[in-house]
Motif scaffolding. Structure first.
Motif, short mmCIF file in Angstrom:
data_model
loop_
_atom_site.label_atom_id
_atom_site.label_comp_id
_atom_site.label_asym_id
_atom_site.label_seq_id
_atom_site.Cartn_x
_atom_site.Cartn_y
_atom_site.Cartn_z
N ALA A 14 0.83 -1.20 0.00
CA ALA A 14 0.00 0.00 0.00
C ALA A 14 0.87 1.26 0.00
O ALA A 14 0.55 2.24 -0.68
CB ALA A 14 -0.92 -0.01 1.21
N ARG A 15 1.98 1.21 0.75
CA ARG A 15 2.85 2.39 0.80
C ARG A 15 3.51 2.67 -0.54
O ARG A 15 3.65 3.83 -0.94
CB ARG A 15 3.93 2.19 1.88
CG ARG A 15 3.40 2.31 3.31
CD ARG A 15 4.55 2.47 4.29
NE ARG A 15 5.42 1.29 4.29
CZ ARG A 15 5.24 0.23 5.07
NH1 ARG A 15 4.20 0.18 5.89
NH2 ARG A 15 6.08 -0.79 5.03
N VAL A 16 3.91 1.61 -1.26
CA VAL A 16 4.52 1.82 -2.58
C VAL A 16 3.52 2.45 -3.53
O VAL A 16 3.85 3.38 -4.28
CB VAL A 16 5.04 0.48 -3.14
CG1 VAL A 16 5.39 0.62 -4.62
CG2 VAL A 16 6.27 0.03 -2.37
N SER A 17 2.29 1.97 -3.52
CA SER A 17 1.27 2.53 -4.40
C SER A 17 1.01 4.00 -4.05
O SER A 17 0.90 4.84 -4.95
CB SER A 17 -0.02 1.74 -4.28
OG SER A 17 0.17 0.41 -4.72
N ALA A 18 0.91 4.30 -2.75
CA ALA A 18 0.69 5.69 -2.34
C ALA A 18 1.88 6.57 -2.76
O ALA A 18 1.70 7.71 -3.21
CB ALA A 18 0.48 5.76 -0.83
N ALA A 19 3.10 6.04 -2.61
CA ALA A 19 4.29 6.81 -3.00
C ALA A 19 4.29 7.09 -4.50
O ALA A 19 4.63 8.20 -4.93
CB ALA A 19 5.55 6.04 -2.61
#
Length: 395
Positions: free
Chosen positions: A290-295
């Motif tokens: 999820a963090r990679v997608s948000a980044a």
């Protein structure tokens, strides 16, 4: 009776997925009877279930040495080698078991699984059919036949076999898993998602089913589905590089392919971020994903702002740096979606270097550096494909 008791208890404990307890029973038996064939064979199975492959292999060899004319030590050895991903040794062991007991359907199931490990789908289907000729209602063999047919492209047979496997054993994780695989291959993302949800209900730790459920949920997004299909048509676009000296206009085709990959990765980030926020799907995503997608979505947003400022204020280095930030989506997503930890580290390092190059282009007011970084970012999809090598024939 005293000899049989620890064996029976060990079998029960292994069936209950308590290999450490089974190991204790078997070690107690072998302390009294060091040459007990079944004791060594079952101990090998208990050890491999605890991921102690080297010890398990030693016990398997000892069981075969003590009982070379018995089929079960060979079968247990094949199980150990199969779970240790030693396909060649597993094949030799299961063949020996079949030579001694060809009418035992689980031997054929294990042979089918070894062929699966080697990516030999036609032979896997043949082994499953041989086992089903002995025991027609063997659910795992029917499921393995479905999986083989899925990988062979016979979606009709795969779907029918998967439905039969579920009918035989509605509580089988394997049956629901292969039903999901067949549905995904047939393009029925909704049915595939339902099947993978059922797998996770039965076995929440089934990681592959979780990954495929995410894939099925994403495939239900029509935009993501179309972009993925288009991107998949050009897996070896990197070879166009060799045409550039002879046919310079092909660089436009090359750029469009790279841009298409970038758009698909942005769609991937958007879909993942949306599912990660959904009430019924948020638990399917690990924090890192999820963090990679948000980044990545943040890179697009910040890059777009910098591009707008650069155009509005006439600051060319700022505008090109904004494009460079947006282009970073490709190397970041390529790194995040790489299975090999070593290759993932290399790709994340590459992405970090490109990010540093964007920062340098702003600090030194040299837009040419940012432009070159954009090209390097878009080329990352083929750099990553070369680093990964040939994709494994995995289930």
């Amino acid at each position: 009776m005293k000899v049989a008791d620890p064996i029976q208890r060990a079998r029960t404990l292994l069936h209950m997925r308590r290999p450490a307890d089974a190991e204790r029973e078997l070690r107690g038996l072998l302390a009294q009877q060091p040459e007990h064939v079944l004791g060594h064979a079952l101990l090998g199975l208990a050890l491999i279930q605890q991921a102690r492959a080297d010890e398990a292999v030693q016990e398997a060899y000892e069981a075969v040495r003590l009982g070379p004319d018995q089929w079960f030590p060979h079968y247990a050895a094949a199980q150990v080698h199969y779970r240790a991903h030693r396909a060649g040794d597993a094949m030799a062991a299961v063949r020996a078991a079949l030579d001694l007991q060809p009418q035992h359907a689980p031997n054929w199931e294990l042979l089918a699984r070894v062929h699966m490990l080697r990516g030999e789908w036609a032979r896997m289907a043949e082994a499953a059919l041989r086992g089903l000729s002995i025991e027609p209602e063997y659910g795992d063999l029917v499921a393995l036949l479905s999986l083989a047919c899925t990988n062979l492209g016979d979606t009709g047979q795969a779907t029918a076999a998967a439905a039969h496997a579920v009918l035989i054993d509605p509580e089988s994780t394997l049956a629901h898993f292969v039903q999901g695989r067949a549905a995904l291959r047939a393009g029925d993302a909704r049915r595939a998602a339902d099947s993978f949800r059922e797998v996770l209900r039965l076995d929440p730790g089934f990681g592959v089913a979780r990954d495929l459920l995410v894939t099925a949920l994403k495939q239900r997004n029509p935009v993501y589905r179309r972009l993925s299909a288009l991107r998949g048509r050009f897996p070896n676009g990197w070879r166009l590089i060799f045409l550039l000296p002879a046919v310079p206009p092909v660089i436009l085709v090359f750029f469009l392919l790279a841009l298409l990959h970038w758009v698909a990765w942005v769609a991937e980030a958007w879909t993942t971020a949306r599912l990660a926020r959904g009430r019924t799907t948020r638990l399917l995503f690990e924090g890192a994903e999820a963090r990679v997608s948000a980044a990545c979505l943040g890179l697009v947003a910040v890059g777009a702002v910098l591009l707008g400022l650069g155009i509005g204020l006439g600051l060319e280095p700022v505008g090109t740096a904004g494009v460079g930030l947006m282009a970073l989506v490709t190397p970041v997503q390529e790194a995040a979606h790489t299975g090999s930890p070593r290759v993932r580290k290399i790709l994340y390092g590459w992405a970090g270097l490109l990010a540093a190059a964007v920062a340098v282009s702003v600090a030194t007011a040299t837009p040419v550096v940012a432009v070159l970084t954009v090209y390097a970012c878009l080329l990352s999809v083929w750099i990553a494909s070369r680093l990964r090598g040939r994709p494994p024939q995995a289930v």
